[in-house]
Motif scaffolding. Sequence first.
Motif, PDB file in Angstrom:
ATOM      1  N   LEU A   2      47.810  80.128  39.794  1.00 30.52           N
ATOM      2  CA  LEU A   2      48.632  79.621  40.712  1.00 30.52           C
ATOM      3  C   LEU A   2      48.497  78.165  40.328  1.00 30.52           C
ATOM      4  CD1 LEU A   2      50.363  79.932  43.395  1.00 30.52           C
ATOM      5  CD2 LEU A   2      48.386  79.342  44.573  1.00 30.52           C
ATOM      6  N   PHE A   3      47.614  77.413  40.141  1.00 33.10           N
ATOM      7  CA  PHE A   3      47.716  76.220  39.622  1.00 33.10           C
ATOM      8  C   PHE A   3      48.287  75.802  38.472  1.00 33.10           C
ATOM      9  CE2 PHE A   3      43.123  76.280  41.779  1.00 33.10           C
ATOM     10  CZ  PHE A   3      43.492  75.573  42.797  1.00 33.10           C
ATOM     11  N   ASN A   4      48.553  76.575  37.724  1.00 29.15           N
ATOM     12  CA  ASN A   4      49.229  76.432  36.371  1.00 29.15           C
ATOM     13  C   ASN A   4      50.688  76.658  36.460  1.00 29.15           C
ATOM     14  OD1 ASN A   4      47.537  75.694  33.778  1.00 29.15           O
ATOM     15  ND2 ASN A   4      46.214  77.152  35.064  1.00 29.15           N
ATOM     16  N   ALA A   5      51.163  77.458  37.657  1.00 27.15           N
ATOM     17  CA  ALA A   5      52.551  77.982  37.825  1.00 27.15           C
ATOM     18  C   ALA A   5      53.669  76.788  38.041  1.00 27.15           C
ATOM     19  CB  ALA A   5      52.711  78.848  38.639  1.00 27.15           C
ATOM     20  N   LYS A   6      54.612  76.809  37.282  1.00 31.08           N
ATOM     21  CA  LYS A   6      55.620  75.728  37.366  1.00 31.08           C
ATOM     22  C   LYS A   6      57.066  76.154  38.219  1.00 31.08           C
ATOM     23  CE  LYS A   6      53.485  72.572  35.427  1.00 31.08           C
ATOM     24  NZ  LYS A   6      52.553  71.652  36.471  1.00 31.08           N
ATOM     25  N   ARG A   7      57.088  77.675  37.898  1.00 31.11           N
ATOM     26  CA  ARG A   7      58.443  78.493  38.225  1.00 31.11           C
ATOM     27  C   ARG A   7      57.974  79.711  38.958  1.00 31.11           C
ATOM     28  NH1 ARG A   7      63.088  76.357  36.900  1.00 31.11           N
ATOM     29  NH2 ARG A   7      64.090  78.418  37.284  1.00 31.11           N
ATOM     30  N   MET A   8      57.769  79.832  40.353  1.00 24.54           N
ATOM     31  CA  MET A   8      57.602  80.939  41.065  1.00 24.54           C
ATOM     32  C   MET A   8      58.852  81.434  41.878  1.00 24.54           C
ATOM     33  SD  MET A   8      53.687  80.242  42.189  1.00 24.54           S
ATOM     34  CE  MET A   8      53.837  78.436  42.235  1.00 24.54           C
ATOM     35  N   TYR A   9      58.710  82.626  42.305  1.00 26.64           N
ATOM     36  CA  TYR A   9      59.991  83.143  43.301  1.00 26.64           C
ATOM     37  C   TYR A   9      59.013  84.196  44.226  1.00 26.64           C
ATOM     38  CZ  TYR A   9      64.737  84.401  44.730  1.00 26.64           C
ATOM     39  OH  TYR A   9      65.849  84.552  45.346  1.00 26.64           O
ATOM     40  N   PHE A  10      59.695  84.153  45.261  1.00 25.28           N
ATOM     41  CA  PHE A  10      59.173  85.053  46.408  1.00 25.28           C
ATOM     42  C   PHE A  10      60.395  85.930  46.665  1.00 25.28           C
ATOM     43  CE2 PHE A  10      58.876  87.044  50.604  1.00 25.28           C
ATOM     44  CZ  PHE A  10      57.365  87.435  50.494  1.00 25.28           C
ATOM     45  N   LEU A  11      60.284  87.416  46.163  1.00 26.00           N
ATOM     46  CA  LEU A  11      61.322  88.277  46.349  1.00 26.00           C
ATOM     47  C   LEU A  11      60.869  89.058  47.732  1.00 26.00           C
ATOM     48  CD1 LEU A  11      63.424  90.102  45.576  1.00 26.00           C
ATOM     49  CD2 LEU A  11      61.831  91.492  44.347  1.00 26.00           C
ATOM     50  N   ASP A  12      61.808  88.847  49.055  1.00 24.23           N
ATOM     51  CA  ASP A  12      61.523  89.439  50.113  1.00 24.23           C
ATOM     52  C   ASP A  12      61.751  91.021  50.430  1.00 24.23           C
ATOM     53  OD1 ASP A  12      60.773  89.431  52.795  1.00 24.23           O
ATOM     54  OD2 ASP A  12      62.645  88.322  53.588  1.00 24.23           O
ATOM     55  N   GLU A  13      60.903  91.678  49.529  1.00 23.95           N
ATOM     56  CA  GLU A  13      60.910  93.278  49.475  1.00 23.95           C
ATOM     57  C   GLU A  13      59.696  93.762  49.648  1.00 23.95           C
ATOM     58  OE1 GLU A  13      64.020  95.037  47.005  1.00 23.95           O
ATOM     59  OE2 GLU A  13      65.380  93.312  47.137  1.00 23.95           O
ATOM     60  N   PHE A  14      59.689  95.081  49.922  1.00 28.05           N
ATOM     61  CA  PHE A  14      58.548  95.790  49.971  1.00 28.05           C
ATOM     62  C   PHE A  14      58.423  96.713  48.658  1.00 28.05           C
ATOM     63  CE2 PHE A  14      58.451  94.637  54.476  1.00 28.05           C
ATOM     64  CZ  PHE A  14      57.143  94.467  54.719  1.00 28.05           C
ATOM     65  N   LEU A  15      57.770  96.498  47.767  1.00 22.62           N
ATOM     66  CA  LEU A  15      57.764  97.143  46.487  1.00 22.62           C
ATOM     67  C   LEU A  15      56.593  98.121  46.188  1.00 22.62           C
ATOM     68  CD1 LEU A  15      59.624  94.758  43.907  1.00 22.62           C
ATOM     69  CD2 LEU A  15      60.634  96.526  45.472  1.00 22.62           C
ATOM     70  N   TYR A  16      55.468  97.677  46.935  1.00 20.96           N
ATOM     71  CA  TYR A  16      54.420  98.316  46.421  1.00 20.96           C
ATOM     72  C   TYR A  16      53.849  99.012  47.874  1.00 20.96           C
ATOM     73  CZ  TYR A  16      49.712  98.685  44.255  1.00 20.96           C
ATOM     74  OH  TYR A  16      48.539  99.031  43.603  1.00 20.96           O
ATOM     75  N   THR A  17      53.010 100.143  47.726  1.00 20.37           N
ATOM     76  CA  THR A  17      52.340 100.809  48.694  1.00 20.37           C
ATOM     77  C   THR A  17      50.897 100.683  48.575  1.00 20.37           C
ATOM     78  OG1 THR A  17      54.257 102.066  49.391  1.00 20.37           O
ATOM     79  CG2 THR A  17      52.003 102.984  50.153  1.00 20.37           C
ATOM     80  N   ARG A  18      50.052 100.216  49.379  1.00 22.40           N
ATOM     81  CA  ARG A  18      48.516  99.903  49.293  1.00 22.40           C
ATOM     82  C   ARG A  18      48.063 101.106  50.015  1.00 22.40           C
ATOM     83  NH1 ARG A  18      44.351  96.093  49.824  1.00 22.40           N
ATOM     84  NH2 ARG A  18      42.437  97.141  49.190  1.00 22.40           N
ATOM     85  N   ARG A  19      47.135 101.685  49.348  1.00 27.76           N
ATOM     86  CA  ARG A  19      46.602 102.954  50.039  1.00 27.76           C
ATOM     87  C   ARG A  19      45.091 102.474  50.341  1.00 27.76           C
ATOM     88  NH1 ARG A  19      47.707 108.470  48.846  1.00 27.76           N
ATOM     89  NH2 ARG A  19      48.410 107.673  46.741  1.00 27.76           N
ATOM     90  N   ARG A  20      44.935 102.752  51.735  1.00 29.40           N
ATOM     91  CA  ARG A  20      43.753 102.343  52.560  1.00 29.40           C
ATOM     92  C   ARG A  20      42.696 103.706  52.815  1.00 29.40           C
ATOM     93  NH1 ARG A  20      44.370  96.842  53.667  1.00 29.40           N
ATOM     94  NH2 ARG A  20      41.983  96.872  53.830  1.00 29.40           N
ATOM     95  N   TYR A  21      41.503 103.474  52.412  1.00 22.46           N
ATOM     96  CA  TYR A  21      40.684 104.569  52.931  1.00 22.46           C
ATOM     97  C   TYR A  21      39.300 104.087  52.626  1.00 22.46           C
ATOM     98  CZ  TYR A  21      40.683 105.140  47.948  1.00 22.46           C
ATOM     99  OH  TYR A  21      40.820 105.078  46.292  1.00 22.46           O
ATOM    100  N   SER A  22      38.346 104.553  53.134  1.00 26.07           N
ATOM    101  CA  SER A  22      37.201 104.133  53.467  1.00 26.07           C
ATOM    102  C   SER A  22      36.169 103.912  52.070  1.00 26.07           C
ATOM    103  CB  SER A  22      36.232 104.991  54.464  1.00 26.07           C
ATOM    104  OG  SER A  22      36.101 106.053  54.071  1.00 26.07           O
ATOM    105  N   LYS A  23      36.624 104.724  51.032  1.00 28.56           N
ATOM    106  CA  LYS A  23      35.766 104.800  49.746  1.00 28.56           C
ATOM    107  C   LYS A  23      36.073 103.722  48.674  1.00 28.56           C
ATOM    108  CE  LYS A  23      34.808 109.676  49.770  1.00 28.56           C
ATOM    109  NZ  LYS A  23      35.090 110.927  49.276  1.00 28.56           N
ATOM    110  N   SER A  24      37.419 102.919  49.312  1.00 32.39           N
ATOM    111  CA  SER A  24      37.681 101.978  48.204  1.00 32.39           C
ATOM    112  C   SER A  24      36.668 100.937  48.004  1.00 32.39           C
ATOM    113  CB  SER A  24      39.165 101.349  48.646  1.00 32.39           C
ATOM    114  OG  SER A  24      38.714 100.633  49.942  1.00 32.39           O
TER     115      SER A  24
END
Length: 348
Positions: free
Chosen positions: A197-219
């Motif tokens: 992040l400190f080094n980034a000069k060109r970033m963009y935010f894509l306002d879309e849900f592309l990833y599903t994070r699986r939540r469970y107690s063993k993680s």
Amino acid sequence: MVKVSVIMPVYNGEDFLAESIGCILNQTLTDLELICVDDGSVDDSLNILNELAGSDSRIQVYHQENRGGGAARNVALTYASGEYVYFMDADDKLELDALEKLYGLCEDKSLDFTIFKAINYDEDTGKYYETPDYSMEKLATQMKGKVFSFDDLGDLIFNITVTPWSKFYNLDFVKRSGAQFAEGLIFHDNVFFWEVLFNAKRMYFLDEFLYTRRRYSKSSTGAGDKRYANIIIIINRNIELFIKYDQFERYKTTLYNKKIFWIYMRYENIQQKYKQFFFDEMKRDFSKMLTHERYNEFIKSLEFKNRAIYDACIKCDNTDDFDETLSKSLKTNKMKKALNKVTGLFKK
């Protein structure tokens, strides 16, 4: 050179591994390599990886003794040959057009990396749900449609999740930044995130849900075990990076408060049998500020609850006393606020 290198650290992931790898192999963007590093799994993960690699030449499988996800990602980076790199966890899911969409976006706008949303999936209840950390609505609102740099973000830097799987990186940029994941620790993605992040000069935010994070107690980040104390080491490394990039003075008040908040949050969620261990580590770290040249600046900058946490930790020697002292302090402050409110009404 392939278009995208996908990096996947694997540790005891047999339950979901085939599904997660399927999300990569079935992408609409097919010009990719999948670099899997088995981190000393004791289940059938390595056999599953080798079997899948035998049926698809795009998969590379490496094995190491258990050194943690951070070390596995660092090893995989040395083998990556793509134009871009994506970090996938071995128990999660990615939309099948995600890599094509992200590659096209980064190419079109010449980005160092792009950020996108993730949704949570509770394995126990079968329900999907959003969380502010992964939806990043403030970032979406203020940076929508813009290409931005670190300098453009201001306090929004603290509204971006540190997770690598919600980013799509230009590989050459990552290598030039020198970013590495912390090794032998959980929460290892923090230091990588801040370095890029400190080094980034060109970033963009894509306002879309592309990833599903699986939540469970063993993680690893949900188990609440002894490793939760790693957060103290990680936060101090984060602060060192702010100093390295001459950003500490600008953000020191926020950093002081977030340090106390983040550490206490993990203390609250650790298993009871590890609480005293965590408390001792927390007190050892907090006590270093007592003789530090920045102590007065630090203590004056703390919001009430964080000051109460800090003071109670310094004062007490065990978790029972700490919890009771903090509870009394917070309750007294709540009563004072209520009394002041009532008094104010009568003055009117």
